[in-house]
Design a protein around this motif. Structure first.
Motif, PDB file in Angstrom:
ATOM      1  N   ALA A 298      37.286  58.208  53.480  1.00 44.17           N
ATOM      2  CA  ALA A 298      35.921  57.651  53.833  1.00 44.17           C
ATOM      3  C   ALA A 298      35.659  56.652  52.569  1.00 44.17           C
ATOM      4  O   ALA A 298      35.112  55.439  52.754  1.00 44.17           O
ATOM      5  N   ALA A 299      35.898  57.296  51.355  1.00 43.16           N
ATOM      6  CA  ALA A 299      35.627  56.446  50.208  1.00 43.16           C
ATOM      7  C   ALA A 299      36.495  55.128  50.034  1.00 43.16           C
ATOM      8  O   ALA A 299      36.134  54.126  49.548  1.00 43.16           O
ATOM      9  N   PHE A 300      37.572  55.286  50.487  1.00 46.41           N
ATOM     10  CA  PHE A 300      38.706  54.204  50.599  1.00 46.41           C
ATOM     11  C   PHE A 300      37.943  53.159  51.393  1.00 46.41           C
ATOM     12  O   PHE A 300      38.031  51.815  51.525  1.00 46.41           O
ATOM     13  N   CYS A 301      37.380  53.644  52.919  1.00 48.79           N
ATOM     14  CA  CYS A 301      36.768  52.785  53.916  1.00 48.79           C
ATOM     15  C   CYS A 301      35.862  51.937  53.134  1.00 48.79           C
ATOM     16  O   CYS A 301      35.688  50.628  53.473  1.00 48.79           O
ATOM     17  N   VAL A 302      34.747  52.741  52.397  1.00 53.42           N
ATOM     18  CA  VAL A 302      33.830  52.061  51.933  1.00 53.42           C
ATOM     19  C   VAL A 302      34.348  50.774  50.771  1.00 53.42           C
ATOM     20  O   VAL A 302      33.557  49.897  50.878  1.00 53.42           O
ATOM     21  N   TYR A 303      35.322  51.111  49.996  1.00 53.67           N
ATOM     22  CA  TYR A 303      36.024  49.883  49.318  1.00 53.67           C
ATOM     23  C   TYR A 303      36.359  48.854  50.002  1.00 53.67           C
ATOM     24  O   TYR A 303      35.932  47.756  49.829  1.00 53.67           O
ATOM     25  N   ALA A 304      37.180  49.120  51.262  1.00 57.04           N
ATOM     26  CA  ALA A 304      37.323  47.927  52.058  1.00 57.04           C
ATOM     27  C   ALA A 304      36.273  47.302  52.719  1.00 57.04           C
ATOM     28  O   ALA A 304      36.111  46.073  52.583  1.00 57.04           O
ATOM     29  N   LEU A 305      35.304  47.990  53.177  1.00 55.98           N
ATOM     30  CA  LEU A 305      34.277  47.213  53.918  1.00 55.98           C
ATOM     31  C   LEU A 305      33.447  46.346  52.873  1.00 55.98           C
ATOM     32  O   LEU A 305      32.844  45.367  53.127  1.00 55.98           O
ATOM     33  N   LEU A 306      33.156  47.062  51.654  1.00 53.58           N
ATOM     34  CA  LEU A 306      32.608  46.377  50.626  1.00 53.58           C
ATOM     35  C   LEU A 306      33.268  44.922  50.175  1.00 53.58           C
ATOM     36  O   LEU A 306      32.730  44.001  49.910  1.00 53.58           O
ATOM     37  N   ARG A 307      34.573  45.089  49.913  1.00 54.53           N
ATOM     38  CA  ARG A 307      35.553  43.861  49.712  1.00 54.53           C
ATOM     39  C   ARG A 307      35.067  42.754  50.799  1.00 54.53           C
ATOM     40  O   ARG A 307      35.191  41.710  50.347  1.00 54.53           O
TER      41      ARG A 307
ATOM     42  N   PHE B 169      30.567  43.965  53.688  1.00 59.03           N
ATOM     43  CA  PHE B 169      29.626  44.991  54.504  1.00 59.03           C
ATOM     44  C   PHE B 169      28.967  46.093  53.521  1.00 59.03           C
ATOM     45  O   PHE B 169      29.690  46.849  53.266  1.00 59.03           O
ATOM     46  N   THR B 170      27.737  46.053  53.223  1.00 55.03           N
ATOM     47  CA  THR B 170      27.015  46.912  52.406  1.00 55.03           C
ATOM     48  C   THR B 170      26.222  47.901  52.956  1.00 55.03           C
ATOM     49  O   THR B 170      25.989  49.295  52.494  1.00 55.03           O
ATOM     50  N   GLU B 171      25.767  47.797  54.223  1.00 61.16           N
ATOM     51  CA  GLU B 171      25.259  48.858  55.126  1.00 61.16           C
ATOM     52  C   GLU B 171      25.836  50.046  55.188  1.00 61.16           C
ATOM     53  O   GLU B 171      25.370  51.189  55.233  1.00 61.16           O
ATOM     54  N   GLU B 172      27.161  50.246  55.607  1.00 64.35           N
ATOM     55  CA  GLU B 172      28.036  51.252  55.779  1.00 64.35           C
ATOM     56  C   GLU B 172      28.177  51.908  54.565  1.00 64.35           C
ATOM     57  O   GLU B 172      28.442  53.259  54.548  1.00 64.35           O
ATOM     58  N   ALA B 173      28.282  51.190  53.432  1.00 70.00           N
ATOM     59  CA  ALA B 173      28.590  51.911  52.055  1.00 70.00           C
ATOM     60  C   ALA B 173      27.278  52.631  51.811  1.00 70.00           C
ATOM     61  O   ALA B 173      27.270  53.848  51.401  1.00 70.00           O
ATOM     62  N   GLU B 174      26.190  51.990  52.094  1.00 68.44           N
ATOM     63  CA  GLU B 174      24.924  52.853  51.751  1.00 68.44           C
ATOM     64  C   GLU B 174      24.893  54.030  52.772  1.00 68.44           C
ATOM     65  O   GLU B 174      24.302  55.009  52.224  1.00 68.44           O
ATOM     66  N   ALA B 175      25.053  54.027  54.034  1.00 64.49           N
ATOM     67  CA  ALA B 175      25.078  55.111  54.770  1.00 64.49           C
ATOM     68  C   ALA B 175      25.822  56.091  54.167  1.00 64.49           C
ATOM     69  O   ALA B 175      25.415  57.498  54.356  1.00 64.49           O
ATOM     70  N   PHE B 176      27.032  55.779  53.824  1.00 67.58           N
ATOM     71  CA  PHE B 176      28.035  56.872  53.390  1.00 67.58           C
ATOM     72  C   PHE B 176      27.626  57.678  52.106  1.00 67.58           C
ATOM     73  O   PHE B 176      27.659  58.782  51.936  1.00 67.58           O
ATOM     74  N   MET B 177      26.918  56.770  51.092  1.00 69.68           N
ATOM     75  CA  MET B 177      26.326  57.251  50.064  1.00 69.68           C
ATOM     76  C   MET B 177      25.174  58.214  50.410  1.00 69.68           C
ATOM     77  O   MET B 177      25.241  59.234  49.833  1.00 69.68           O
ATOM     78  N   GLY B 178      24.640  57.840  51.370  1.00 71.82           N
ATOM     79  CA  GLY B 178      23.658  59.001  51.805  1.00 71.82           C
ATOM     80  C   GLY B 178      23.979  60.231  52.274  1.00 71.82           C
ATOM     81  O   GLY B 178      23.711  61.383  51.973  1.00 71.82           O
ATOM     82  N   PHE B 179      25.154  60.123  53.208  1.00 70.55           N
ATOM     83  CA  PHE B 179      26.011  61.413  53.699  1.00 70.55           C
ATOM     84  C   PHE B 179      26.353  62.161  52.576  1.00 70.55           C
ATOM     85  O   PHE B 179      26.280  63.261  52.619  1.00 70.55           O
ATOM     86  N   LEU B 180      27.035  61.671  51.556  1.00 78.84           N
ATOM     87  CA  LEU B 180      27.547  62.381  50.337  1.00 78.84           C
ATOM     88  C   LEU B 180      26.363  62.951  49.254  1.00 78.84           C
ATOM     89  O   LEU B 180      26.504  64.154  49.175  1.00 78.84           O
ATOM     90  N   SER B 181      25.259  62.010  49.235  1.00 70.10           N
ATOM     91  CA  SER B 181      24.141  62.824  48.614  1.00 70.10           C
ATOM     92  C   SER B 181      23.749  64.029  49.184  1.00 70.10           C
ATOM     93  O   SER B 181      23.354  65.037  48.475  1.00 70.10           O
ATOM     94  N   ARG B 182      23.833  64.059  50.530  1.00 69.23           N
ATOM     95  CA  ARG B 182      23.445  65.258  50.881  1.00 69.23           C
ATOM     96  C   ARG B 182      24.346  66.647  51.119  1.00 69.23           C
ATOM     97  O   ARG B 182      23.860  67.631  51.371  1.00 69.23           O
ATOM     98  N   ASN B 183      25.474  66.255  50.612  1.00 68.88           N
ATOM     99  CA  ASN B 183      26.477  67.152  50.435  1.00 68.88           C
ATOM    100  C   ASN B 183      27.161  67.618  49.170  1.00 68.88           C
ATOM    101  O   ASN B 183      27.618  68.408  48.914  1.00 68.88           O
ATOM    102  N   VAL B 184      26.747  66.717  48.066  1.00 68.48           N
ATOM    103  CA  VAL B 184      27.367  66.853  46.710  1.00 68.48           C
ATOM    104  C   VAL B 184      26.576  68.129  46.137  1.00 68.48           C
ATOM    105  O   VAL B 184      25.363  68.178  46.623  1.00 68.48           O
TER     106      VAL B 184
END
Length: 613
Positions: free
Chosen positions: A288-297, A300-315
């Motif tokens: 998923a982190a690599f996906c965020v890198y590819a989409l950011l390239r 697409f920032t919305e997907e990155a923000e959503a995934f960061m939120g996913f991680l914040s709830r689990n870190v």
């Protein structure tokens, strides 16, 4: 070279009951997906989520798994394509008396958090002449373990099991035998028929789907995907394949939580008849982190923000038996318990048993995930939105843990089941985690224990140079003080650990080319030389093939890189989709489609474009 070890395996099963893995397209609604074969059959669909039990699972058992068949009821050839710039799939039938097509799609809910309503629409039309069609809806709930009842009310046919209820609305007459439903009908040029399958029950009321409503939903779904894709900044040479990969990564996103699954399926084999069959319908932190890198390239920032939120709830969840602040994977809802078990009543794809649900690798220690994650946060901070103070605290928690634990042996990126080792790639990505965090701290003046981080980062670097290099092979190797090549080492220049023209790296690139590359296709490693606790060979690993392209590009070997990239494009299926691996005769193997492969394609295309100017 390993190619000779990967000869095709013959089985006694009737392979004609199964389409090749690559003979499928993918549709979805950012909650779940369905695989649609080139014959018009949906043979994989889980409802209401990616990781729910299957309703249609004939890809894992042609006789027991269940399917939604829809095709011309006359001899016909077929072709399949996506409606341009969308995830709406068109399957066309060419017969003597006419041409027809099925338009398969799932409408996207306006509310990102909506997780209960699901609709799968199959819109059938005759575009030339006249054609008879045949449909058969044969659900087999809970991986074909739960019985169900059928009742009819006008144009609605409802399938009721203990755990799930689905309603089929049709614009043509439907019959039932108490278990399955079917319809035979004929369409003339310009005529349509519609089948809509909805989840119902509880607060979800049944609804019909007249032809006019289906047309509106088709237009809205096309509009959604085209609007999303319009935000891409990629204008390079391979725009069509890059955008198809981006659309595929988006399909693998679970919108209610921001999690991104590694693949859409479970248990599709890495070797026909073999046992390397895993469930990939979960959120791997690395993938998923690599996906965020590819989409950011691509912008697409919305997907990155959503995934960061996913991680914040689990870190910080201590759910992995003290192995670290993060597990290597989570359920799409963030759950940590993913017990692995076998579906012994299913024969598996083309007899490739066992079919599995869950993944025992959840309890593994894989230190590289911290580098992938922190790198994606670093890039989001750089290209998206500056991270918050709370998120920086989470980063510090991760990096402080890495500083104290980087030198542990682990199972590594390939999730080997042969015991923990000192994998070079794991050490490399620990270095990345610390180095990227130090960059963020310096760029924004953020508080951090820089002296400790710097000392650890430099210690890891020297350790890799001392113990991860083989004088015998003149190459960096799989794990410390041994003589085994591993394609994950291709990430060294990509992660900026070494210069892409460093003599040691160029020597490594040549060694990998001799030892693991076959016609641009790259094996992960040789399991005969480096036992991984599993039986049998596997195909070439497609993410590694795209890493190889990028490494060649960065090394200035542009003719080789471009040729390797163009060759890899010929191994895609007819829609531009890739499974995890490529088999001995060029067939797709493993779970399909695979996020890892598509994100690596995006990165390779981006960097090769830049290098070619």
């Amino acid at each position: 070279m390993q190619a000779d070890n990967a000869a095709a395996t013959t089985t006694s099963h009737d392979d004609s009951r199964y389409l090749p893995i690559g003979e499928h397209g993918l549709i979805g609604d950012l909650r779940t997906v369905a695989l649609v074969g080139t014959n018009g059959t949906i043979d994989w669909y889980c409802c209401p989520r990616f990781d729910s039990p299957s309703v249609f699972g004939s890809i894992l058992d042609a006789d027991k798994g269940g399917s939604f068949q829809l095709s011309a009821d006359t001899p016909a050839t077929t072709k399949q394509f996506y409606f341009p710039d969308t995830n709406v799939l068109i399957t066309r039938f060419y017969a003597d008396d006419g041409v027809g097509e099925i338009q398969d799609f799932m409408p996207i809910a306006a509310d990102r958090l909506e997780a209960d309503r699901h609709r799968l629409i199959r819109r059938v039309t005759c575009v030339r002449g006249a054609l008879p069609f045949h449909a058969r809806v044969a659900p087999r709930f809970d991986y074909a373990r739960q019985p169900h009842k059928v009742r009819q009310d006008g144009s609605r046919t409802t399938f009721e099991s203990e755990s799930l209820c689905l309603a089929l609305s049709a614009s043509v007459p439907v019959e039932t035998d108490g278990r399955d439903a079917w319809s035979r009908f004929e369409l003339r040029e310009g005529e349509y028929a519609v089948f809509a399958l909805d989840r119902v029950g509880g607060d979800i009321t049944p609804r019909g789907c007249p032809i006019e409503e289906a047309e509106d939903e088709f237009a809205a779904t096309v509009g959604y995907w085209r609007n999303w894709l319009s935000h891409s900044r990629y204008r390079g040479r391979w725009r069509e394949v890059v955008h198809r990969s981006a659309l595929t990564l988006k399909l693998l996103t679970y919108a209610p939580t921001g999690g991104i699954v590694a693949a859409a399926t479970t248990s599709l084999p890495e070797q026909i008849g073999g046992g390397r069959n895993w469930d990939y319908r979960y959120v791997w932190v690395r993938d998923a982190a690599f996906c965020v890198y590819a989409l950011l390239r691509l912008g697409f920032t919305e997907e990155a923000e959503a995934f960061m939120g996913f991680l914040s709830r689990n870190v910080g969840r201590d759910s992995n038996h003290g192995a670290g602040p993060l597990q290597i994977m989570y359920g799409i809802d963030g759950r940590s318990d993913l017990p692995e078990y076998e579906l012994t009543h299913l024969e598996g794809y083309r007899g490739s048993a066992p079919a599995r649900v869950g993944n025992a690798a959840v309890d593994q220690l894989q230190l590289d995930i911290y580098g992938a994650l922190v790198d994606s946060i670093y890039l989001y901070n750089k290209w998206g939105t500056p991270i918050s103070s709370d998120r920086w605290e989470e980063v510090c928690t991760l990096v402080d843990w890495v500083c104290g634990n980087w030198d542990q042996p682990d199972e590594g990126i390939w999730e080997t089941r042969g015991g923990r080792k000192n994998f070079v790639y794991s050490r490399l990505m620990c270095w990345v985690a610390i180095e990227r965090a130090m960059r963020m701290a310096a760029q924004r003046g953020l508080p951090a224990d820089i002296p400790r981080w710097r000392e650890t980062r430099d210690t890891i670097y020297r350790d890799i140079m001392r113990h991860g290099w083989s004088d015998t092979l003149q190459a960096f190797v799989q794990h410390f003080d041994e003589e085994v090549l591993d394609a994950s080492i291709l990430m060294m220049p990509l992660a900026k650990f070494v210069s892409p023209t460093d003599p040691k790296w160029l020597s490594t690139l040549d060694a990998l080319g001799r030892g693991l590359v076959s016609d641009s296709l790259v094996y992960r490693y040789d399991p005969e030389v480096s036992p991984d606790g599993l039986q049998g060979p596997e195909g070439t690993f497609s993410i590694c093939s795209f890493w190889y392209v990028e490494a060649l590009s960065r090394a200035g070997r542009l003719d080789e890189a471009r040729l390797a990239f163009e060759k890899m494009l010929t191994y895609a299926n007819h829609l531009g989709l890739y499974a995890e691996e490529i088999g001995h005769t060029g067939e797709q193997l493993g779970n399909f489609p695979q996020a890892f492969t598509h994100l690596a394609l995006i990165s390779a295309a981006f960097h090769l474009d830049h290098a070619l100017g």
